[in-house]
Scaffold this motif. Structure first.
Motif, short mmCIF file in Angstrom:
data_model
loop_
_atom_site.label_atom_id
_atom_site.label_comp_id
_atom_site.label_asym_id
_atom_site.label_seq_id
_atom_site.Cartn_x
_atom_site.Cartn_y
_atom_site.Cartn_z
N ALA A 1 41.17 6.35 20.47
CA ALA A 1 39.93 5.83 21.37
C ALA A 1 40.61 5.61 23.04
O ALA A 1 39.91 6.01 23.93
CB ALA A 1 39.45 4.47 21.55
N ASP A 2 41.62 4.61 23.61
CA ASP A 2 42.31 4.22 25.04
C ASP A 2 42.61 5.51 25.09
O ASP A 2 43.29 5.99 26.35
CB ASP A 2 43.07 3.42 24.80
CG ASP A 2 44.20 3.34 23.88
OD1 ASP A 2 44.15 3.86 22.68
OD2 ASP A 2 45.99 2.66 24.20
N HIS A 3 42.62 6.85 24.54
CA HIS A 3 43.48 7.92 24.77
C HIS A 3 42.30 9.38 25.32
O HIS A 3 42.52 10.03 25.63
CB HIS A 3 44.79 8.36 24.54
CG HIS A 3 45.16 7.41 24.24
ND1 HIS A 3 46.51 7.61 25.19
CD2 HIS A 3 46.10 6.32 23.57
CE1 HIS A 3 47.47 6.30 25.09
NE2 HIS A 3 46.97 5.59 23.76
N ILE A 4 41.42 9.25 25.00
CA ILE A 4 40.29 10.06 24.55
C ILE A 4 38.93 9.68 25.26
O ILE A 4 37.87 10.78 24.98
CB ILE A 4 40.71 10.83 22.92
CG1 ILE A 4 39.38 9.78 21.97
CG2 ILE A 4 41.60 11.41 22.64
CD1 ILE A 4 39.05 10.49 20.71
N ALA A 5 38.46 8.65 24.54
CA ALA A 5 37.27 7.90 25.00
C ALA A 5 36.99 8.28 26.11
O ALA A 5 34.83 8.31 26.68
CB ALA A 5 37.13 5.90 24.91
N GLY A 6 37.38 9.22 27.54
CA GLY A 6 36.21 9.58 28.90
C GLY A 6 36.54 11.14 28.24
O GLY A 6 36.11 11.89 29.65
N PHE A 7 36.80 11.66 27.34
CA PHE A 7 35.96 12.56 27.13
C PHE A 7 35.22 13.86 27.49
O PHE A 7 35.29 14.59 29.03
CB PHE A 7 36.44 13.24 26.10
CG PHE A 7 36.55 14.99 25.98
CD1 PHE A 7 37.67 15.16 26.67
CD2 PHE A 7 36.40 15.92 24.70
CE1 PHE A 7 37.80 16.80 26.16
CE2 PHE A 7 36.11 16.68 24.34
CZ PHE A 7 37.52 17.39 25.13
N ASP A 8 33.96 13.11 27.35
CA ASP A 8 32.98 13.51 28.10
C ASP A 8 32.72 13.57 29.22
O ASP A 8 31.64 14.41 30.14
CB ASP A 8 31.79 12.29 27.41
CG ASP A 8 30.19 12.85 28.04
OD1 ASP A 8 29.78 14.46 27.35
OD2 ASP A 8 29.47 12.61 28.78
N GLU A 9 33.50 12.16 30.33
CA GLU A 9 33.31 12.27 31.70
C GLU A 9 34.01 13.96 32.27
O GLU A 9 34.43 13.92 33.81
CB GLU A 9 33.72 11.40 31.61
CG GLU A 9 33.35 9.60 31.82
CD GLU A 9 31.91 9.73 31.87
OE1 GLU A 9 31.65 10.11 33.05
OE2 GLU A 9 31.75 8.48 31.97
N ILE A 10 34.41 14.55 31.76
CA ILE A 10 35.06 15.85 32.37
C ILE A 10 34.08 16.73 32.69
O ILE A 10 34.21 17.93 33.36
CB ILE A 10 35.77 16.52 31.69
CG1 ILE A 10 34.80 17.04 30.24
CG2 ILE A 10 36.71 15.51 30.77
CD1 ILE A 10 35.10 18.17 29.23
#
Length: 261
Positions: free
Chosen positions: A83-92
């Motif tokens: 999660a600490d490496h992918i959890a911001g994916f929607d913010e693209i």
């Protein structure tokens, strides 16, 4: 012979999965007034000419992009699916609105994890109007890529029992969440100018290198410079730990900018 590109590396975040300070922590580092002891989740920006590539897209991605004033990106490389490496994916999404589908690079296992967690990004039917879209490229440790004149080599390292990817851009290598590196992959790490790798804490950890293991890796690979990242509160105060390090080894901190050819 083509001229080597000078790479600018910006540390967007340098913390382990909980961030530093950690919620509800009583560790003395939590109360530090040194800005270098305030760490978002681990990620870097690699820039040259007009190109910007991100490695990992964690829960602090939006804040990191605003703080670093990153107005455009060429793509995102993923090390693994935690999660600490992918959890911001929607913010693209803002980058998608600007440029269309975002190029992403990762292995098949991680892509499958992204597709499960963010089904609405990958679906081709009944798409939500504001959902971002991506253009995925599956890569492996056997590939060599070329991004606008810079050679990019995936490196398979072990995050405990989980094989994940690090990346070499030119003469800079980024290895986060690493516990150990197979001997054949170390061959890809010869002649480095800059090595960026994990130093979670002083005590041993099952899935991350501790400070001593990180120092031993530096001694073995002999880069010109090394920077430690993916740091927890348990490593201690930034200013105190840096005094213990060899002269060519440094603790990274958020917003630090360095250069490599």
């Amino acid at each position: 012979m083509s001229k080597k590109k000078q790479l600018k590396i910006t540390f967007l975040g340098t913390a382990t999965s909980t961030g530093v300070p950690m919620i509800a922590s009583k560790n003395p580092v939590r109360f530090s007034e040194d800005i270098r002891d305030k760490r978002l989740r681990a990620s870097i920006l690699i820039s040259w000419d007009d190109n910007n590539y991100i490695i990992d897209c964690g829960p602090d991605f939006r804040q990191q992009m605003i703080r670093a004033n990153v107005e455009s990106i060429n793509g995102i490389l993923f090390t693994h699916e935690h999660a600490d490496h992918i959890a911001g994916f929607d913010e693209i999404r803002p980058y998608y609105y600007q440029m269309g589908p975002i190029p992403i690079y990762t292995d098949e296992r991680v892509l499958n994890a992204l597709e499960r967690r963010y089904e609405y990004i990958f679906t081709t039917e009944n798409r939500y109007p504001s959902a971002p879209a991506v253009n995925p490229t599956i890569i492996s440790k056997d590939d060599v890529l070329n991004f606008h004149g810079v050679e990019v080599t995936p490196i398979q390292v072990m995050h405990g029992d989980l094989p994940i990817l690090g990346f070499r851009f030119g003469n800079m290598a980024y290895l986060t969440d690493v516990k150990y590196i197979p001997e054949e992959e170390k061959e890809k790490l010869k002649g480095l100018d800059v090595l960026i790798t994990t130093a979670l804490r002083k005590e041993s950890h099952k899935t991350h290198a501790n400070l001593q293991e990180a120092l031993e890796l530096v001694e073995e690979l002999k880069p010109n410079r090394a920077y430690f990242t993916h740091i927890s509160e348990l490593l201690g105060f930034h200013a105190e730990i840096e005094k213990e390090l060899p002269e060519n080894v440094f603790l990274a901190y958020d917003e630090l900018e360095i250069y490599s050819e």
